[in-house]
Enzyme design. Structure first.
Site, PDB file in Angstrom:
ATOM      1  N   HIS A   8       0.832  -1.210   0.000  1.00 26.39           N
ATOM      2  CA  HIS A   8       0.000   0.000   0.000  1.00 26.39           C
ATOM      3  C   HIS A   8       0.868   1.263   0.000  1.00 26.39           C
ATOM      4  CE1 HIS A   8      -2.976  -3.071   0.643  1.00 26.39           C
ATOM      5  NE2 HIS A   8      -2.323  -3.446   1.724  1.00 26.39           N
ATOM      6  N   GLU A  45      -1.918   0.096   7.967  1.00 23.49           N
ATOM      7  CA  GLU A  45      -1.090  -0.945   7.371  1.00 23.49           C
ATOM      8  C   GLU A  45       0.042  -0.341   6.555  1.00 23.49           C
ATOM      9  OE1 GLU A  45      -1.399  -4.860   4.416  1.00 23.49           O
ATOM     10  OE2 GLU A  45      -3.164  -3.589   4.728  1.00 23.49           O
ATOM     11  N   HIS A 100       2.942  -7.222   4.490  1.00 26.37           N
ATOM     12  CA  HIS A 100       1.577  -6.758   4.716  1.00 26.37           C
ATOM     13  C   HIS A 100       1.142  -7.034   6.152  1.00 26.37           C
ATOM     14  CE1 HIS A 100       0.204  -5.874   0.540  1.00 26.37           C
ATOM     15  NE2 HIS A 100       1.235  -6.651   0.253  1.00 26.37           N
ATOM     16  N   GLU A 177       1.720 -11.927   5.624  1.00 30.94           N
ATOM     17  CA  GLU A 177       0.732 -11.208   6.423  1.00 30.94           C
ATOM     18  C   GLU A 177       1.223 -11.337   7.858  1.00 30.94           C
ATOM     19  OE1 GLU A 177      -1.582  -9.388   5.300  1.00 30.94           O
ATOM     20  OE2 GLU A 177      -2.263 -10.162   3.365  1.00 30.94           O
TER      21      GLU A 177
END
Length: 212
Positions: A8, A45, A100, A177
């Site tokens: 992101h 995030e 992430h 993750e």
């Protein structure tokens, strides 16, 4: 050369037209990028992945590795998942890691590593990506003490064919993750600078083990 891909970006939310642009992911089309998630207290995030990636890059460079990041700041837009995937080939990387934090139901907790399934041109890197994924998983588990995800994957490992960053990769690549940002326990760890340093050290060990 190692590519680190902090998920992101800080400017994504204010540029919906740019990040919602549809791009090819090898077996369909998806948005260029997304805004990501955040903890209930508002730790985003994109900020988490940027901080952790820079901590990891510093450790790797101190050990003599060359490192490239897919974005230059936490205030820009994107880049698109296609550009992120192409970075590995552009810099002649030996491996790539996309970092992430998950945004799953708050009842789920733990981490998981995502490796690619065969999609078009990525078939040559699927086996090596799985080996990379196992090295990252084992070191992250040992170094952080975080449990395997309770809601996705098996023993902390998942394989998917719906992520453009993996479908379009040309060098061994996995996603991690690092925890579920919606879960209070995981969120507390991910919000802690000292725990992020532990995460970085664990990921560095995983990459060291992979190349060793």
């Amino acid at each position: 050369m190692i590519v680190l891909d902090p998920g992101h970006n800080g400017g994504n939310a204010s540029h919906p037209a740019e990040i919602n642009k549809q791009v090819s992911v090898g077996n369909g089309r998806k948005a260029c990028d997304t805004t990501g998630t955040s903890t209930p207290d508002g730790y985003s995030e994109h900020a988490f992945t940027w901080d952790l990636s820079n901590r990891l890059a510093k450790l790797l460079r101190e050990d003599g590795a060359e490192v490239a990041l897919t974005r230059e700041s936490d205030s820009g837009v994107g880049p698109c998942i296609t550009e992120r995937a192409a970075t590995g080939k552009r810099v002649d990387a030996d491996a790539a890691l996309s970092i992430h934090g998950d945004g799953a139901d708050a009842s789920g907790y733990g981490f998981h590593v995502i490796a690619p399934l065969p999609v078009g041109g990525n078939k040559a890197i699927v086996d090596e990506s799985l080996r990379l994924g196992r090295a990252i998983r084992d070191a992250y588990r040992a170094g952080t003490g975080m449990p395997y995800s309770t809601y996705l994957g098996e023993d902390g490992l998942d394989q998917r064919d719906d992520l453009g960053g993996l479908n379009l990769a040309t060098v061994p690549k996995v996603f991690i993750e690092c925890g579920n940002m919606q879960n209070p326990g995981d969120a507390a760890k991910m919000s802690s600078a000292s725990f992020r340093q532990r995460m970085a050290e664990a990921l560095a060990k995983g990459l060291e083990n992979y190349f060793g």
